[in-house]
Write a protein that holds these residues in place. Structure first.
Motif, PDB file in Angstrom:
ATOM      1  N   VAL A  76       0.833  -1.207   0.000  1.00 37.77           N
ATOM      2  CA  VAL A  76       0.000   0.000   0.000  1.00 37.77           C
ATOM      3  C   VAL A  76       0.867   1.256   0.000  1.00 37.77           C
ATOM      4  CG1 VAL A  76      -1.644   1.350   1.360  1.00 37.77           C
ATOM      5  CG2 VAL A  76      -1.989  -1.108   1.080  1.00 37.77           C
ATOM      6  N   VAL A  77       1.888   1.281   0.846  1.00 34.26           N
ATOM      7  CA  VAL A  77       2.760   2.453   0.920  1.00 34.26           C
ATOM      8  C   VAL A  77       3.560   2.613  -0.368  1.00 34.26           C
ATOM      9  CG1 VAL A  77       4.637   3.565   2.188  1.00 34.26           C
ATOM     10  CG2 VAL A  77       2.914   2.253   3.428  1.00 34.26           C
ATOM     11  N   LEU A  78       3.983   1.488  -0.956  1.00 31.43           N
ATOM     12  CA  LEU A  78       4.717   1.549  -2.223  1.00 31.43           C
ATOM     13  C   LEU A  78       3.842   2.141  -3.315  1.00 31.43           C
ATOM     14  CD1 LEU A  78       7.377   0.880  -3.652  1.00 31.43           C
ATOM     15  CD2 LEU A  78       6.402  -1.356  -4.228  1.00 31.43           C
ATOM     16  N   ILE A  79       2.563   1.771  -3.343  1.00 35.72           N
ATOM     17  CA  ILE A  79       1.631   2.348  -4.318  1.00 35.72           C
ATOM     18  C   ILE A  79       1.523   3.854  -4.113  1.00 35.72           C
ATOM     19  CG2 ILE A  79      -0.806   2.449  -4.990  1.00 35.72           C
ATOM     20  CD1 ILE A  79      -0.944  -0.572  -4.441  1.00 35.72           C
ATOM     21  N   MET A  80       1.496   4.287  -2.860  1.00 38.57           N
ATOM     22  CA  MET A  80       1.434   5.718  -2.576  1.00 38.57           C
ATOM     23  C   MET A  80       2.686   6.427  -3.066  1.00 38.57           C
ATOM     24  SD  MET A  80      -0.533   6.239   1.063  1.00 38.57           S
ATOM     25  CE  MET A  80       0.536   5.184   2.053  1.00 38.57           C
ATOM     26  N   LEU A  81       3.852   5.765  -2.944  1.00 43.35           N
ATOM     27  CA  LEU A  81       5.090   6.349  -3.453  1.00 43.35           C
ATOM     28  C   LEU A  81       5.044   6.504  -4.978  1.00 43.35           C
ATOM     29  CD1 LEU A  81       8.086   4.761  -1.473  1.00 43.35           C
ATOM     30  CD2 LEU A  81       7.512   7.175  -1.679  1.00 43.35           C
ATOM     31  N   VAL A  82       4.462   5.519  -5.633  1.00 41.34           N
ATOM     32  CA  VAL A  82       4.315   5.596  -7.090  1.00 41.34           C
ATOM     33  C   VAL A  82       3.363   6.723  -7.460  1.00 41.34           C
ATOM     34  CG1 VAL A  82       3.521   4.373  -9.147  1.00 41.34           C
ATOM     35  CG2 VAL A  82       4.856   3.155  -7.420  1.00 41.34           C
ATOM     36  N   LEU A  83       2.288   6.886  -6.677  1.00 39.90           N
ATOM     37  CA  LEU A  83       1.334   7.967  -6.931  1.00 39.90           C
ATOM     38  C   LEU A  83       1.986   9.335  -6.765  1.00 39.90           C
ATOM     39  CD1 LEU A  83      -1.923   6.599  -5.229  1.00 39.90           C
ATOM     40  CD2 LEU A  83      -1.418   6.778  -7.674  1.00 39.90           C
ATOM     41  N   VAL A  84       2.927   9.437  -5.847  1.00 43.56           N
ATOM     42  CA  VAL A  84       3.674  10.685  -5.690  1.00 43.56           C
ATOM     43  C   VAL A  84       4.401  11.012  -6.980  1.00 43.56           C
ATOM     44  CG1 VAL A  84       5.643  11.757  -4.530  1.00 43.56           C
ATOM     45  CG2 VAL A  84       3.952  10.518  -3.195  1.00 43.56           C
ATOM     46  N   GLU A  85       4.960   9.987  -7.602  1.00 39.71           N
ATOM     47  CA  GLU A  85       5.671  10.160  -8.866  1.00 39.71           C
ATOM     48  C   GLU A  85       4.725  10.634  -9.964  1.00 39.71           C
ATOM     49  OE1 GLU A  85       8.987   9.923 -11.460  1.00 39.71           O
ATOM     50  OE2 GLU A  85       8.904   9.741  -9.281  1.00 39.71           O
ATOM     51  N   LEU A  86       3.467  10.157  -9.922  1.00 39.79           N
ATOM     52  CA  LEU A  86       2.510  10.457 -10.985  1.00 39.79           C
ATOM     53  C   LEU A  86       1.719  11.733 -10.750  1.00 39.79           C
ATOM     54  CD1 LEU A  86       1.100   6.841 -11.562  1.00 39.79           C
ATOM     55  CD2 LEU A  86       2.868   8.031 -12.878  1.00 39.79           C
ATOM     56  N   MET A  87       1.337  11.980  -9.488  1.00 40.73           N
ATOM     57  CA  MET A  87       0.442  13.103  -9.210  1.00 40.73           C
ATOM     58  C   MET A  87       0.761  13.776  -7.874  1.00 40.73           C
ATOM     59  SD  MET A  87      -2.884  10.689  -8.361  1.00 40.73           S
ATOM     60  CE  MET A  87      -3.799  11.969  -7.527  1.00 40.73           C
ATOM     61  N   GLY A  88       2.008  13.731  -7.483  1.00 42.54           N
ATOM     62  CA  GLY A  88       2.404  14.280  -6.198  1.00 42.54           C
ATOM     63  C   GLY A  88       2.348  15.788  -6.146  1.00 42.54           C
ATOM     64  N   PHE A  89       2.179  16.295  -4.934  1.00 44.52           N
ATOM     65  CA  PHE A  89       2.142  17.727  -4.661  1.00 44.52           C
ATOM     66  C   PHE A  89       3.572  18.251  -4.562  1.00 44.52           C
ATOM     67  CE2 PHE A  89       0.779  21.683  -3.002  1.00 44.52           C
ATOM     68  CZ  PHE A  89       1.607  22.009  -1.942  1.00 44.52           C
ATOM     69  N   VAL A  90       3.861  19.334  -5.287  1.00 42.67           N
ATOM     70  CA  VAL A  90       5.203  19.906  -5.292  1.00 42.67           C
ATOM     71  C   VAL A  90       5.287  21.021  -4.266  1.00 42.67           C
ATOM     72  CG1 VAL A  90       6.974  21.074  -6.655  1.00 42.67           C
ATOM     73  CG2 VAL A  90       5.526  19.329  -7.718  1.00 42.67           C
ATOM     74  N   GLY A  91       6.298  20.937  -3.410  1.00 39.59           N
ATOM     75  CA  GLY A  91       6.515  21.971  -2.409  1.00 39.59           C
ATOM     76  C   GLY A  91       7.991  22.075  -2.093  1.00 39.59           C
ATOM     77  N   MET A  92       8.481  23.312  -1.918  1.00 42.17           N
ATOM     78  CA  MET A  92       9.898  23.561  -1.597  1.00 42.17           C
ATOM     79  C   MET A  92      10.833  22.898  -2.602  1.00 42.17           C
ATOM     80  SD  MET A  92       9.865  23.330   2.579  1.00 42.17           S
ATOM     81  CE  MET A  92       9.106  21.702   2.600  1.00 42.17           C
ATOM     82  N   GLY A  93      10.410  22.884  -3.873  1.00 42.64           N
ATOM     83  CA  GLY A  93      11.264  22.374  -4.934  1.00 42.64           C
ATOM     84  C   GLY A  93      11.315  20.872  -5.051  1.00 42.64           C
ATOM     85  N   ALA A  94      10.456  20.159  -4.309  1.00 44.49           N
ATOM     86  CA  ALA A  94      10.475  18.700  -4.349  1.00 44.49           C
ATOM     87  C   ALA A  94       9.051  18.166  -4.463  1.00 44.49           C
ATOM     88  CB  ALA A  94      11.141  18.133  -3.097  1.00 44.49           C
ATOM     89  N   GLN A  95       8.920  17.015  -5.087  1.00 42.40           N
ATOM     90  CA  GLN A  95       7.619  16.363  -5.255  1.00 42.40           C
ATOM     91  C   GLN A  95       7.565  15.161  -4.327  1.00 42.40           C
ATOM     92  OE1 GLN A  95       6.273  16.013  -9.318  1.00 42.40           O
ATOM     93  NE2 GLN A  95       5.159  14.136  -8.891  1.00 42.40           N
ATOM     94  N   ARG A  96       7.137  15.394  -3.061  1.00 40.84           N
ATOM     95  CA  ARG A  96       7.199  14.361  -2.039  1.00 40.84           C
ATOM     96  C   ARG A  96       5.862  14.076  -1.375  1.00 40.84           C
ATOM     97  NH1 ARG A  96      12.465  16.883   1.154  1.00 40.84           N
ATOM     98  NH2 ARG A  96      13.911  16.849  -0.630  1.00 40.84           N
TER      99      ARG A  96
END
Length: 366
Positions: A76-96
């Motif tokens: 589940v957490v790995l899927i969330m990490l992949v979602l960050v790659e696809l549609m993550g929120f960008v803040g302070m110069g990073a998409q985390r």
């Protein structure tokens, strides 16, 4: 699954130490906001209260449940990490982060626990002799490297290093032979010229500035230069609460997150720093004691993984603000401002406390 009477057996000394560190963090955040509970203190306090709820729930659960669902949690957490790659929120110069509308979630923080659970589950079913076979190490290596690579792409070099380090710690205590670590070290050293090209420009600058901080004191080296000034100006007893000049005159950047220890050191001096380090040392000692006394291999490995991760967070952050390591964006546990980090820490401490409760007490209600 749950027996909330287990909460009565939580180590009160450890709980008190944890609350004390959080309180010190809140006091420092209050000063960082120039004597106001907004915007950081009130949010951090509410996150801590929510974390205490999760802490109690985890303590009331049986560690065997976490073993049974370790792979599911990791997935589940790995899927969330992949979602960050696809549609993550960008803040302070990073998409985390993932924008969940109610709050922003940083899955890489949750992966610290998920990875430990998955590796502990895997190695708990292997005998020491089996860990000496290379084919049996392929799966756990993949479990580590996939989230490490995803974290580096965000980019989040600090979390990637911590995931790799905690994973290797579990490898070590599981009986993986020395030749594996030696071969890995030699491979990394030989691959440094190649790996260097995969680092972002700002990451390369941080490493170069670490080697020579005075080469660019007003730009890339500004953070660490100001941090050293603040640390040194605190002296033995500090300048006093709310009286730190480097922080209150805004010379010290990120004083509420990565450099909160520097701000605390300026106001409370070496004495205050020793108190904080001593409190963390109590948690380290307790965590490794829990691992040593755990009857189940899964519990032992989880305790080792969590305690090692906590130690690395503290060590890297303090060494980073002192200029002994490059700036890699690692927060100070329980003190630095951050929602997902606080919740993850409380979950981790809940797991450690649950493991520390002897098996005989798991049957209180029977």
């Amino acid at each position: 699954m749950f027996d909330f009477r287990r909460i009565l057996y939580v180590n009160r000394t450890v709980l008190g130490v944890m609350v004390a560190i959080v309180f010190i963090g809140l006091v420092t955040l209050f000063s960082a906001a120039n004597g106001s509970i907004h915007p950081w203190v009130i949010k951090q306090f509410l996150r801590f209260l929510l974390g205490m709820v999760f802490f109690g729930i985890i303590v009331a659960s049986d560690s065997r449940w976490w073993s049974q669902h370790a792979y599911s949690i990791y997935s589940v957490v790995l899927i969330m990490l992949v979602l960050v790659e696809l549609m993550g929120f960008v803040g302070m110069g990073a998409q985390r982060w993932l924008d969940l509308y109610v709050f922003n979630l940083q899955p890489s923080e949750l992966m610290r626990i998920a990875l430990i659970l998955a590796l502990a589950r895997y190695f708990s079913f292997l005998e020491v002799e089996e860990t000496r076979c290379l084919k049996n190490l392929i799966i756990p290596l993949l479990l580590i490297m996939v989230p490490v690579l995803l974290a580096m792409r965000q980019p989040d070099l600090g979390t990637a290093i911590l995931l790799l380090s905690s994973g290797l710690a579990i490898f070590f205590v599981s009986g993986v032979p020395w030749w594996f670590f030696t071969a890995g070290f030699v491979t990394v050293v030989c691959a440094v010229p190649v790996l260097w090209n995969f680092l972002y420009d700002y990451q390369q600058k941080r490493i170069l500035i670490f080697l020579n901080p005075e080469s660019d004191p007003t730009h890339a080296g500004y953070h660490i230069s100001q941090s050293k000034i603040a640390l040194g100006s605190g002296g033995f007893t500090g300048k006093g609460w709310l009286k730190g000049t480097q922080s209150h005159l805004n010379f010290l950047p990120e004083k509420q997150t990565d450099f909160i220890f520097t701000m605390f050191a300026e106001e409370f001096g070496l004495m205050g720093c020793l108190v904080v380090i001593s409190l963390f040392s109590i948690l380290f000692f307790w965590g490794f004691t829990v691992a040593d006394h755990s009857r189940l291999k899964f519990g032992k490995l989880v305790a080792i993984g969590i305690t090692t991760t906590l130690f690395l967070y503290v060590f890297i952050n303090i060494a980073m603000v002192m200029g002994l390591l490059p700036v890699v964006g690692v927060p100070l546990p329980f003190m630095s401002y951050g929602g997902t980090a606080m919740i993850t820490l409380m979950l981790s401490m809940g797991l450690l406390s649950s493991i520390s409760i002897p098996r005989v007490r798991n049957s209180i209600s029977k």
